[in-house]
Design a protein around this motif. Structure first.
Motif, PDB file in Angstrom:
ATOM      1  N   ARG A  31       0.913  -1.096  -0.091  1.00  0.00           N
ATOM      2  CA  ARG A  31      -0.033  -0.121  -0.019  1.00  0.00           C
ATOM      3  C   ARG A  31       1.021   1.343  -0.054  1.00  0.00           C
ATOM      4  N   CYS A  32       0.479   2.211  -0.734  1.00  0.00           N
ATOM      5  CA  CYS A  32       1.363   3.403  -0.755  1.00  0.00           C
ATOM      6  C   CYS A  32       0.781   4.509   0.183  1.00  0.00           C
ATOM      7  N   LEU A  33       1.902   4.835   0.882  1.00  0.00           N
ATOM      8  CA  LEU A  33       1.538   5.828   1.946  1.00  0.00           C
ATOM      9  C   LEU A  33       1.191   7.173   1.665  1.00  0.00           C
ATOM     10  N   THR A  34       1.545   7.470   0.341  1.00  0.00           N
ATOM     11  CA  THR A  34       1.427   8.890  -0.353  1.00  0.00           C
ATOM     12  C   THR A  34      -0.031   8.942  -0.923  1.00  0.00           C
ATOM     13  N   CYS A  35      -0.485   7.824  -1.666  1.00  0.00           N
ATOM     14  CA  CYS A  35      -1.738   8.180  -2.262  1.00  0.00           C
ATOM     15  C   CYS A  35      -2.889   7.173  -1.787  1.00  0.00           C
ATOM     16  N   SER A  36      -2.267   6.402  -0.751  1.00  0.00           N
ATOM     17  CA  SER A  36      -3.067   5.408   0.032  1.00  0.00           C
ATOM     18  C   SER A  36      -3.761   4.238  -0.615  1.00  0.00           C
ATOM     19  N   SER A  45       8.040   0.734  -5.572  1.00  0.00           N
ATOM     20  CA  SER A  45       7.500   2.003  -5.406  1.00  0.00           C
ATOM     21  C   SER A  45       6.154   1.821  -6.186  1.00  0.00           C
ATOM     22  N   CYS A  46       5.168   2.873  -5.925  1.00  0.00           N
ATOM     23  CA  CYS A  46       3.943   2.999  -6.133  1.00  0.00           C
ATOM     24  C   CYS A  46       3.863   3.079  -7.591  1.00  0.00           C
ATOM     25  N   PRO A  47       3.080   2.528  -8.301  1.00  0.00           N
ATOM     26  CA  PRO A  47       2.982   2.346 -10.028  1.00  0.00           C
ATOM     27  C   PRO A  47       1.718   3.558 -10.129  1.00  0.00           C
ATOM     28  N   ARG A  48       1.116   4.111  -9.242  1.00  0.00           N
ATOM     29  CA  ARG A  48       0.228   5.323  -9.267  1.00  0.00           C
ATOM     30  C   ARG A  48       1.052   6.619  -9.328  1.00  0.00           C
ATOM     31  N   CYS A  49       1.571   6.969  -8.222  1.00  0.00           N
ATOM     32  CA  CYS A  49       2.039   8.188  -8.133  1.00  0.00           C
ATOM     33  C   CYS A  49       3.702   8.317  -8.077  1.00  0.00           C
ATOM     34  N   GLY A  50       4.414   6.968  -7.930  1.00  0.00           N
ATOM     35  CA  GLY A  50       5.574   7.186  -7.960  1.00  0.00           C
ATOM     36  C   GLY A  50       6.288   7.115  -6.865  1.00  0.00           C
TER      37      GLY A  50
END
Ligand SMILES: [Zn+2]
Lengths: 139, 380
Positions: A31-36, A45-50
């Motif tokens: 789970r991305c802590l930046t974009c949740s 790394s998050c494929p949505r927001c990087g």
């Protein structure tokens, strides 16, 4: 330990936490802590927001059936299974993964898209892989 | 600078060719394409070929010392990528004349290792453990979702195979030529529900090659065949494994690559006289027709069933018989380009009258990557 003839995955540093999870009877995703948002397959790394600010969480194990085929020409290790379902399921957390459907006769009538499923685990060599079985009225 | 396909040819034979290695198929195709253009290997200064054995071995075996190489390997769409990259390289002055080769011992497996990936690869960890067994069990996994969301019927899926066999029936080089019905398709062996044997592509040996250069150089070198102009190209990708494809009912790579190619060529759908859509399995042309914008969402099944892509139809598609009936070495994209070139030159076995503009959509892997070419027998 059972010796399944079926192919067993081999973890890498990126995926080790996923396979540590299945060994513990848990389905873990990132789970991305930046974009949740949750994401799968495992990567740094998050494929949505990087963002590289990501964590591992334990998924509920609840899913729905997104799509599948019923394979009539078995892969090595699957010869004793009869026609089997190669399925893609959508986890409650919003990510999809390939799996097999178990715990039900494998027919198109029994495998309705969007039917509720829940995770179970099967030993393959040193690794346990997540499979899914019907969670609803069929059980 | 106008870029053209000046030479285009297949291997002498397609099908089961155990007396050829993979590199042997590439070299025969290369020689045939150079002869088709009226050129020699000494006219070539750029070479593109997929992965192993790759462009270095092809160039070395031919006796070409390249100024430019491309080994882009993105499955069956690779050769469309090579054309796009060659156009850019020639325009940039990196080389002048590019030879693009394909040869695959897809059926006999001579001189080339079988496709395989380790247990620690992405596929090896997250798809192979579930008993996937080649493209017939992975490329196909999107279809039931598409059928549920659009209402596509099993009969309409079967109609794709029926339509393409009508073209193959007219093509002496097609491997499967007998006309078939929807009932024949639905009665054929179940491979991976909902796909029957006749909805799956052939497995063959074969090869093909292209010579790409500038119009100016083609004329200076005295190329005799009608030149095929490359008016527009596009490329994109979706997911390396099908389970992570963004949406199982539409190919992002088909959409993106086609939008780019149509925009560069400044054409609209009504301009297209002839269409090739990579048909590894029967559902792929359905996605292609919709994702390229030839029909609306959920309309492709009926469009094909009504005969619009069949001989005499208003959008002749896969006129060699396609991967379902003509040939499929494992990387079919080269054969799709070659059929488009033949139609534009007026020398196809099942020639469509008055073809001036053709579009080719190539797929790589299981909806992994795609590239699109807009070709014409006239200048842009
Ligand atoms: Zn994020």
């Amino acid at each position: 330990m059972t010796t399944s003839p079926k192919p067993a995955p081999k973890p890498t540093p990126d995926t080790q936490p996923f396979w540590d999870g299945t060994a513990a009877g848990e389905l873990r995703v990132q789970r991305c802590l930046t974009c949740s948002r949750h994401y799968f397959y495992p990567r740094p790394s998050c494929p949505r927001c990087g963002s590289g600010d990501v964590e591992w969480v334990t998924a509920s194990g609840r899913a729905t059936l997104y799509s599948y085929v019923i394979n009539h020409r078995p892969a090595p290790g699957f010869q004793d299974d009869g026609p089997y379902a190669i399925a893609v399921v959508e986890l409650e957390e919003g990510v999809r993964m390939m799996t097999n459907i178990v715990g039900v006769d494998i027919t198109p009538e029994n495998l309705r898209l969007d039917m509720p499923l829940r995770v179970v685990f099967e030993q393959r060599g040193d690794v346990r892989v997540p499979l899914f079985e019907p969670a609803g009225a069929l059980r | 600078m106008n870029i053209v396909i000046a030479g285009a040819a297949e291997t002498d034979h397609l099908g089961k060719l155990p007396h050829y290695s993979a590199i042997g198929l590439q070299l025969e195709a290369a020689r045939n394409a150079l002869a088709d253009a009226g050129l020699t290997k000494d006219d070539v200064d750029g070479v593109a070929a997929v992965g192993m054995p790759g462009p270095v071995q092809v160039a070395h075996a031919l006796g070409v010392t390249p100024a430019w190489l491309d080994g882009t390997g993105v499955g069956g769409s690779s050769f469309l990528f090579h054309v796009r990259h060659a156009v850019a390289a020639i325009r940039a002055g990196l080389c002048h004349t590019v030879l693009i080769t394909h040869g695959e011992s897809g059926r006999s497996h001579v001189g080339a290792g079988r496709f395989g990936l380790g247990a620690d690869s992405l596929l090896g960890q997250f798809e192979l453990p579930y008993g996937v067994f080649g493209p017939a069990t992975t490329f196909t996994v999107t279809a039931l979702r598409y059928m549920k969301e659009t209402g596509l019927t099993h009969e309409q899926l079967a109609e794709v195979a029926v339509a393409q066999r009508r073209w193959a029936h007219l093509n002496p080089r097609a491997m499967m030529r007998d006309l078939i019905t929807v009932d024949d398709v639905l009665a054929s062996r179940m491979v991976a529900y909902p796909f029957h044997l006749l909805e799956c592509c052939l497995v063959t040996d074969g090869g093909g090659a292209l010579v790409v250069t500038s119009e100016e150089r083609a004329r200076a070198l005295g190329v005799r065949k009608p030149l095929v102009h490359v008016l527009g190209t596009g490329e994109s990708a979706d997911s390396p494994i099908v389970s992570q494809m963004e949406d199982f009912t539409t190919s992002k790579a088909f959409r993106r690559s086609s939008e780019a190619a149509f925009a560069e060529a400044k054409i609209d759908h009504a301009d297209v006289d002839h269409l090739m859509i990579y048909d590894a399995f029967a559902h792929v042309p359905i996605y292609g027709l919709e994702d390229m914008g030839f029909v609306g969402r959920g309309e492709a099944g009926a469009f094909i069933a009504e005969g619009h892509t069949s001989p005499g139809g208003r959008l002749p598609m896969n006129t060699n018989g396609g991967g379902l009936s003509y040939t499929h070495t494992g990387m079919y994209g080269m054969f799709a380009i070659l059929e488009s070139v033949r139609q534009l030159r007026g020398e196809a076995a099942a020639q469509v009258p008055d073809v001036e503009l053709g579009v080719v959509l190539g797929n790589g892997g299981m909806f992994m990557s795609a590239a699109t070419l807009v070709l014409a027998n006239r200048r842009p």
